[in-house]
Scaffold this motif. Structure first.
Motif, short mmCIF file in Angstrom:
data_model
loop_
_atom_site.label_atom_id
_atom_site.label_comp_id
_atom_site.label_asym_id
_atom_site.label_seq_id
_atom_site.Cartn_x
_atom_site.Cartn_y
_atom_site.Cartn_z
N VAL A 94 24.66 -18.49 29.86
CA VAL A 94 23.30 -17.91 29.17
C VAL A 94 22.35 -17.32 29.35
O VAL A 94 22.18 -16.65 28.79
CB VAL A 94 22.56 -19.69 29.27
N PHE A 98 22.82 -13.94 27.27
CA PHE A 98 21.04 -12.92 26.28
C PHE A 98 20.57 -11.62 27.12
O PHE A 98 20.72 -11.42 25.80
CB PHE A 98 20.10 -14.56 26.98
N LEU A 102 20.40 -8.69 24.69
CA LEU A 102 19.61 -8.06 23.89
C LEU A 102 19.40 -6.50 24.48
O LEU A 102 19.05 -5.36 23.85
CB LEU A 102 17.90 -8.30 25.53
N PHE A 105 20.50 -4.86 21.90
CA PHE A 105 19.98 -4.75 20.94
C PHE A 105 18.98 -3.73 20.97
O PHE A 105 19.02 -2.94 20.25
CB PHE A 105 18.94 -5.81 20.67
N TRP A 118 29.73 -6.54 18.34
CA TRP A 118 28.53 -7.06 17.92
C TRP A 118 28.97 -8.62 17.13
O TRP A 118 28.48 -9.39 17.71
CB TRP A 118 27.27 -6.76 17.34
N VAL A 122 28.10 -12.02 19.35
CA VAL A 122 27.44 -12.96 18.83
C VAL A 122 27.83 -14.50 18.64
O VAL A 122 27.60 -15.44 19.68
CB VAL A 122 26.59 -13.20 16.70
N LEU A 126 26.93 -18.43 21.10
CA LEU A 126 26.72 -19.48 20.30
C LEU A 126 28.27 -19.91 20.84
O LEU A 126 27.73 -21.25 21.56
CB LEU A 126 27.48 -19.59 18.33
N LEU A 129 26.43 -20.90 24.20
CA LEU A 129 25.85 -22.26 24.22
C LEU A 129 26.22 -23.75 24.20
O LEU A 129 25.80 -24.37 24.17
CB LEU A 129 24.67 -21.98 23.10
N TRP B 70 17.61 -26.96 29.83
CA TRP B 70 16.13 -25.88 29.87
C TRP B 70 16.62 -24.26 28.79
O TRP B 70 15.75 -24.04 27.74
CB TRP B 70 16.50 -25.10 31.06
N TYR B 71 17.68 -24.02 28.53
CA TYR B 71 18.15 -23.12 27.84
C TYR B 71 17.75 -23.50 25.90
O TYR B 71 18.09 -22.42 25.11
CB TYR B 71 19.35 -21.85 27.96
N PHE B 72 18.33 -24.72 25.83
CA PHE B 72 17.32 -25.15 24.65
C PHE B 72 16.00 -25.60 24.58
O PHE B 72 16.31 -25.99 23.56
CB PHE B 72 18.33 -26.61 24.40
N ILE B 104 20.34 -17.90 13.50
CA ILE B 104 21.68 -17.17 13.79
C ILE B 104 22.16 -16.21 12.84
O ILE B 104 22.99 -15.19 12.94
CB ILE B 104 21.93 -18.67 14.23
N LEU B 107 20.77 -12.97 13.37
CA LEU B 107 21.49 -12.41 14.29
C LEU B 107 22.91 -11.85 14.22
O LEU B 107 22.58 -10.10 14.72
CB LEU B 107 21.41 -13.29 15.42
N ALA B 127 12.14 -3.00 14.75
CA ALA B 127 13.26 -3.81 15.46
C ALA B 127 12.70 -4.16 16.36
O ALA B 127 12.62 -5.51 17.27
CB ALA B 127 14.81 -3.19 15.73
N LEU B 128 12.66 -3.16 17.23
CA LEU B 128 12.31 -3.43 18.50
C LEU B 128 11.24 -4.46 18.61
O LEU B 128 10.91 -5.43 19.99
CB LEU B 128 12.17 -2.24 19.47
N MET B 131 11.85 -8.06 17.99
CA MET B 131 12.44 -8.26 18.70
C MET B 131 11.31 -9.10 19.61
O MET B 131 11.87 -9.97 20.56
CB MET B 131 13.85 -7.63 19.05
N VAL B 135 11.90 -12.41 21.47
CA VAL B 135 11.92 -12.90 22.92
C VAL B 135 10.77 -13.80 23.76
O VAL B 135 10.90 -14.87 24.01
CB VAL B 135 12.31 -11.84 23.76
N ILE B 138 10.05 -16.88 22.76
CA ILE B 138 11.10 -17.76 23.18
C ILE B 138 10.69 -18.64 24.62
O ILE B 138 11.06 -19.55 24.78
CB ILE B 138 12.41 -17.43 23.35
#
Lengths: 219, 477
Positions: A94, A98, A102, A105, A118, A122, A126, A129, B70-72, B104, B107, B127-128, B131, B135, B138
């Motif tokens: 994960v 991720f 980035l 991006f 891209w 995505v 998903l 996850l 953990w990633y949720f 989503i 993205l 954009a940078l 984001m 991040v 998060i």
């Protein structure tokens, strides 16, 4: 002698073509940030291999799931290692996927002509996850059970069709043997199949368009 | 995008290819090194940290605090904080479905939304920075979600407000500001002299978010740590866990070795005849799962109450499993007790050595006494779950344990001398203890020495009281 064997095989398999198209490709100057995609692929394969080993002993039923994992950890030679790698590999995958996102991006590598790469990417995120979510239930321990209870509840909050989604995920109003069975099916068949397909397209697109270069003032 | 731009991009790429490298061997070499590194890291993690053991799923245990992988966690925290917002906080699907859905979608369709052909960082400030804030949020939400819960309602409110400020409002404000500038004053992103404005907004906002998280973490560092639930993962640990649970839950009726055939000293079951559960009759005829069920459901006809949590008892599924394992390995002669599980209850006392509560008395009390001498049992209010309780509770507390007095009630009853009621001399006020069976002589000896020497709590206190310089205590064989 070797030359003969190689020529015979090359004639039939097209080894030289593979070498030319796959390996001997020119690429822009890259650096270590370019390794994240292949690292994700490596982790996916590693998860697949360790996962296959785990299914040899794992039993997807509420009565036996917990004990079968206990057995993998205690009874099977190097079972703890295989499960440990699978467990940590999931988290690491994960993270790497991720960071890969980035990186793409930040360098704007998703722009023409790599938009589809891209999009597929995505989808891969998903699906990864989803693998994490479904795999989390399989040990059938307290943490797994209650996390999935809450997780599926959240999915049930969707207006109008929430109830349907909840029941479809759980196989009924509550978490049961059916839930475990379908999470298992999703984890070892449905999502890996989807992932494999998407990875295939993703790789094809990368070879087709080549890796993007790091942008400079000119871009 | 017109064909001219496309052609320019393609030509530019060809130029880069010209001064680039080759997939084989340049790129693939780096790929292989990274993959190998990852593999080594995973093997190390699996070997030295492993997978934390966790108890079996127990649908009856609704007190369990659910935590996602953990990633949720960031999403989980976001939902909790969102729920604090008045009015729209009640509409759960907004945060649970709509906002992640929009995220989503953004993205996914990013390449279609961001149509500008420019790739260099200086031309993608919006954009940078956008984001970056997302991040960072998060990451910070994940940090906040992994902190221990606030101990009381007041602290909970304060910490929730701080978290909402750092994890929800500041990032929201920064993102809104950045987006507003992008829509209404796009020039601030274009003109190099004024380009610093969005960056400064981002930096200031990020510092504020991090500062809030630091404050929340600092406050949380003072919170009581959540109780670590010990999960027995090895067979020996499971046998010990089963023994401890058995001592508390079962000894009252079945005795410490399961040999009781007639229950004594238990209110309501006095004189009840039962099958000794350490007998072959029981162990050879009842399977593990049947034994599990008897403990979970009880045997109402024979006076045994259910012990499983689902049915009103105190035991979780894993805990019942441990008791079954304990019974098998302890009493069933078809099972071989691992040698490590054969450790003595407490280290043997040398001549002149004074026992301490921590090392000697506590294990005896845990094995033989706590089953009745705890909250909710018939015990003259004498509780024995801690050092303080042993010394300061009970209806007869003033006579129960007197330092240096061998007539202390406690010492009398464990040596088969019941205490008579001073008003009615032929009635027992306190019966002999334990009601069924006897303490082993070494346990009685430990109690006597402990009381006669003033009931030291810790091993250090006891060592000071010991008369002879004690040689190294060696565990009994």
């Amino acid at each position: 002698m070797w030359k003969k064997v190689f020529d015979w095989l090359d004639e039939r398999l097209g080894l030289n073509d593979i070498y030319k198209n796959l390996l001997d490709r020119p690429e822009p100057k890259g650096n270590w940030w370019n390794t994240l995609g292949s690292a994700s692929l490596f982790l996916f394969i590693l998860q697949g291999v360790t996962g296959i080993f785990l299914t040899v002993y794992y039993t997807p039923s509420p009565d036996h799931a917990y004990d079968s994992i206990q057995y993998i950890m205690e009874g099977v030679a190097y079972g703890w290692l295989i499960r440990g790698i699978h467990h940590w590999g999931a988290s690491l995958m994960v993270i790497i996927v991720f960071i890969h996102l980035l990186r793409v991006f930040v360098t704007a590598s998703y722009k023409y002509p790599r938009e589809m790469t891209w999009l597929i990417g995505v989808g891969l995120l998903l699906a990864t996850l989803g693998m994490g979510f479904t795999g989390y239930l399989l040990p059938w321990n307290q943490r797994a059970y209650w996390a999935t209870t809450v997780g599926t509840q959240i999915a049930g909050a969707v207006p109008f069709m929430g109830d349907f989604i909840l029941k479809a995920l759980r196989g009924g109003p509550d978490l049961s043997a059916l839930t475990l069975q379908r999470f298992f099916a999703a984890h070892i068949w449905i999502l890996p199949a989807a992932l494999t397909g998407l990875v295939g397209v993703h790789l094809y697109l990368i070879i087709k368009h080549g890796e993007s270069h790091f942008p400079t003032r000119e871009d | 995008m017109n064909d001219e731009t496309k052609q320019k991009i393609n030509e530019r790429y060809q130029k880069e290819l010209g001064r680039g490298e080759f997939f084989w061997p340049d790129s693939i070499f780096k790929d292989l090194i990274v993959s190998l590194g990852i593999f080594i890291v995973l093997v190390l993690l699996a070997t030295f940290i492993g997978v934390a053991p966790e108890a079996k799923a127990d649908p009856a245990d609704t007190s369990y605090l659910p935590r996602p992988e953990w990633y949720f966690l960031f999403l989980f925290k976001f939902l909790t904080l969102y729920g604090q917002i008045p009015v729209i906080g009640r509409i759960e699907w907004l945060a649970a479905v709509l906002i992640p859905g929009i995220g989503i979608a953004l993205l996914t369709f990013l390449p279609l939304l961001d149509k500008s052909p420019y790739r260099h960082y200086s031309r993608r400030i919006f954009a940078l920075v956008f984001m970056a804030v997302v991040v960072l949020d998060i990451i910070l939400l994940t940090v906040m979600a992994s902190l221990p819960a606030a101990p009381n309602a007041q602290e909970l409110e304060i910490s929730t407000r701080l978290q909402a400020t750092g994890g929800l409002w500041i990032p929201l404000a920064v993102l809104a500001l950045l987006a507003a500038l992008f829509i209404f004053r796009r020039d601030v992103y274009r003109e190099s002299t004024r380009r610093s404005l969005p960056i400064w907004i981002t930096v200031a906002g990020s510092l504020a978010m991090v500062a809030m998280t630091v404050v929340v973490s600092a406050r949380a560092a003072a919170y009581p740590k959540p109780e670590e639930v010990e999960v027995a993962s090895t067979l020996v640990d499971q046998i010990f866990a089963g023994q401890d649970l058995y001592s508390v839950q079962c000894v009252e009726c079945h005795g410490d070795d399961g040999s009781v055939a007639v229950i004594e000293g238990v209110e309501g079951l006095e004189g009840e005849e039962i099958t000794p559960i350490n007998s072959r009759d029981v162990l050879y005829t009842i399977t593990d799962s049947a034994m599990y069920e008897v403990i979970a459901y009880g045997r109402p006809n024979a006076g045994m109450t259910p012990f499983g949590k689902t049915y009103g008892g105190e035991l979780s599924k894993s805990e019942i499993d441990y008791i079954v394992i304990f019974m098998r390995y302890m009493w069933d002669d078809r099972f071989e007790l691992p040698p490590e599980a054969l450790k003595p209850l407490f280290p043997r006392l040398a001549d002149g050595e004074v026992p301490s509560y921590d090392v000697h008395i506590a294990p005896i009390v845990k094995r033989y006494c706590i089953s009745c001498h705890r909250e909710g049992k018939e015990n003259n209010n004498y509780l024995m779950t801690s050092y303080e309780e042993v010394l300061t509770t009970g209806d007869n507390v003033e006579n129960n344990i007197i330092a240096g007095d061998e007539n202390s009630y406690l010492l009398q009853v464990i040596q088969d001398t019941p205490i008579m009621d001073p008003e009615k001399p032929d009635e027992e006020m306190i019966g002999v203890m334990p009601p069924s069976g006897h303490l082993k002589p070494d346990a009685i000896e430990a109690f006597i020495r402990w009381v006669m020497n003033g009931m030291p709590e810790t091993a250090e206190d006891a060592a000071e009281l010991s008369v002879v310089p004690t040689p190294e205590t060696t565990p009994a064989p």
